[in-house]
Design a protein around this motif. Structure first.
Motif, PDB file in Angstrom:
ATOM      1  N   SER A   2      44.056  33.704  41.132  1.00 35.06           N
ATOM      2  CA  SER A   2      42.712  34.231  40.994  1.00 35.06           C
ATOM      3  C   SER A   2      41.726  33.275  41.657  1.00 35.06           C
ATOM      4  CB  SER A   2      42.354  34.396  39.512  1.00 35.06           C
ATOM      5  OG  SER A   2      41.008  34.767  39.366  1.00 35.06           O
ATOM      6  N   ALA A  16      39.009  37.577  43.428  1.00 34.41           N
ATOM      7  CA  ALA A  16      40.167  38.076  44.165  1.00 34.41           C
ATOM      8  C   ALA A  16      41.414  37.677  43.386  1.00 34.41           C
ATOM      9  CB  ALA A  16      40.195  37.481  45.570  1.00 34.41           C
ATOM     10  N   THR A  17      42.183  38.657  42.973  1.00 35.78           N
ATOM     11  CA  THR A  17      43.444  38.393  42.277  1.00 35.78           C
ATOM     12  C   THR A  17      44.582  38.764  43.221  1.00 35.78           C
ATOM     13  OG1 THR A  17      43.404  40.595  41.291  1.00 35.78           O
ATOM     14  CG2 THR A  17      42.439  38.804  39.991  1.00 35.78           C
ATOM     15  N   GLY A  18      45.777  38.384  42.882  1.00 31.37           N
ATOM     16  CA  GLY A  18      46.885  38.620  43.791  1.00 31.37           C
ATOM     17  C   GLY A  18      46.962  37.481  44.790  1.00 31.37           C
ATOM     18  N   GLU A  19      47.854  37.602  45.738  1.00 27.42           N
ATOM     19  CA  GLU A  19      48.074  36.552  46.736  1.00 27.42           C
ATOM     20  C   GLU A  19      47.240  36.837  47.981  1.00 27.42           C
ATOM     21  OE1 GLU A  19      49.457  32.992  47.961  1.00 27.42           O
ATOM     22  OE2 GLU A  19      49.976  33.918  46.045  1.00 27.42           O
ATOM     23  N   VAL A  44      42.632  40.527  50.399  1.00 28.39           N
ATOM     24  CA  VAL A  44      43.459  41.047  49.316  1.00 28.39           C
ATOM     25  C   VAL A  44      43.350  42.564  49.338  1.00 28.39           C
ATOM     26  CG1 VAL A  44      43.341  39.029  47.788  1.00 28.39           C
ATOM     27  CG2 VAL A  44      41.588  40.805  47.625  1.00 28.39           C
ATOM     28  N   LYS A  45      44.261  43.226  48.650  1.00 27.61           N
ATOM     29  CA  LYS A  45      44.167  44.674  48.491  1.00 27.61           C
ATOM     30  C   LYS A  45      42.863  44.995  47.764  1.00 27.61           C
ATOM     31  CE  LYS A  45      49.147  45.114  48.183  1.00 27.61           C
ATOM     32  NZ  LYS A  45      50.292  45.347  47.286  1.00 27.61           N
ATOM     33  N   GLU A  48      42.626  44.506  44.176  1.00 22.22           N
ATOM     34  CA  GLU A  48      42.691  43.111  43.710  1.00 22.22           C
ATOM     35  C   GLU A  48      41.371  42.364  43.904  1.00 22.22           C
ATOM     36  OE1 GLU A  48      47.437  42.449  44.655  1.00 22.22           O
ATOM     37  OE2 GLU A  48      45.968  41.812  46.147  1.00 22.22           O
ATOM     38  N   THR A  50      37.376  42.360  42.671  1.00 14.85           N
ATOM     39  CA  THR A  50      36.318  42.848  41.787  1.00 14.85           C
ATOM     40  C   THR A  50      35.004  42.235  42.248  1.00 14.85           C
ATOM     41  OG1 THR A  50      37.873  42.902  39.937  1.00 14.85           O
ATOM     42  CG2 THR A  50      35.524  42.963  39.398  1.00 14.85           C
ATOM     43  N   THR A  85      42.310  46.998  52.368  1.00 21.89           N
ATOM     44  CA  THR A  85      42.094  45.588  52.032  1.00 21.89           C
ATOM     45  C   THR A  85      40.650  45.206  52.337  1.00 21.89           C
ATOM     46  OG1 THR A  85      42.751  44.826  54.232  1.00 21.89           O
ATOM     47  CG2 THR A  85      44.497  44.961  52.559  1.00 21.89           C
TER      48      THR A  85
END
Length: 123
Positions: A2, A16-19, A44-45, A48, A50, A85
């Motif tokens: 995160s 941003a979450t995820g890789e 990020v996608k 992912e 917010t 993305t």
């Protein structure tokens, strides 16, 4: 993973979450004009990322738009129209990112006032 960040005035915050992927520095003319030099980002996608607050979106070409804070002008996001993305500004991240630069992009358009000499791949 995160990563949290914000614009200069704090009106826009994001997480941003995820890789994060595509850790790069862009040297294109549009990024140079929007940032005053160059722009470093990762993506990020969309699911992912917010965003709190309401960024202003500027349609900068037929294929992409750029998001910035309408209050302080910080350039925070880049979004291709046909991809799921969103790129976010690494310089807007609160604290260390833990990421490593993967590439320089649009190097043929870079300014003539600097050299790229870090040994990272150039496209």
């Amino acid at each position: 993973m995160s990563l949290k960040g914000s614009c200069l005035c704090g009106a826009i915050r994001f997480e941003a979450t995820g890789e994060p992927q595509g850790v790069s520095v862009c040297h294109c003319g549009q990024c140079r004009r929007m940032s005053g030099h160059l722009w470093s980002s990762a993506y990020v996608k969309d699911a992912e990322l917010t965003i709190q607050g309401e960024p202003q979106w500027y349609v900068s070409s037929e294929t992409a738009k750029r998001g910035f804070c309408p209050t302080c002008g910080s350039f925070l996001f880049w979004k291709h129209n046909a991809e799921g993305t969103t790129s976010f500004a690494l310089g807007a991240i609160d604290g260390p990112t833990g990421l490593t630069l993967q590439k320089h992009i649009f190097t043929a358009d870079k300014g003539d006032y600097y050299d790229i000499a870090d040994g990272v791949e150039q496209r």
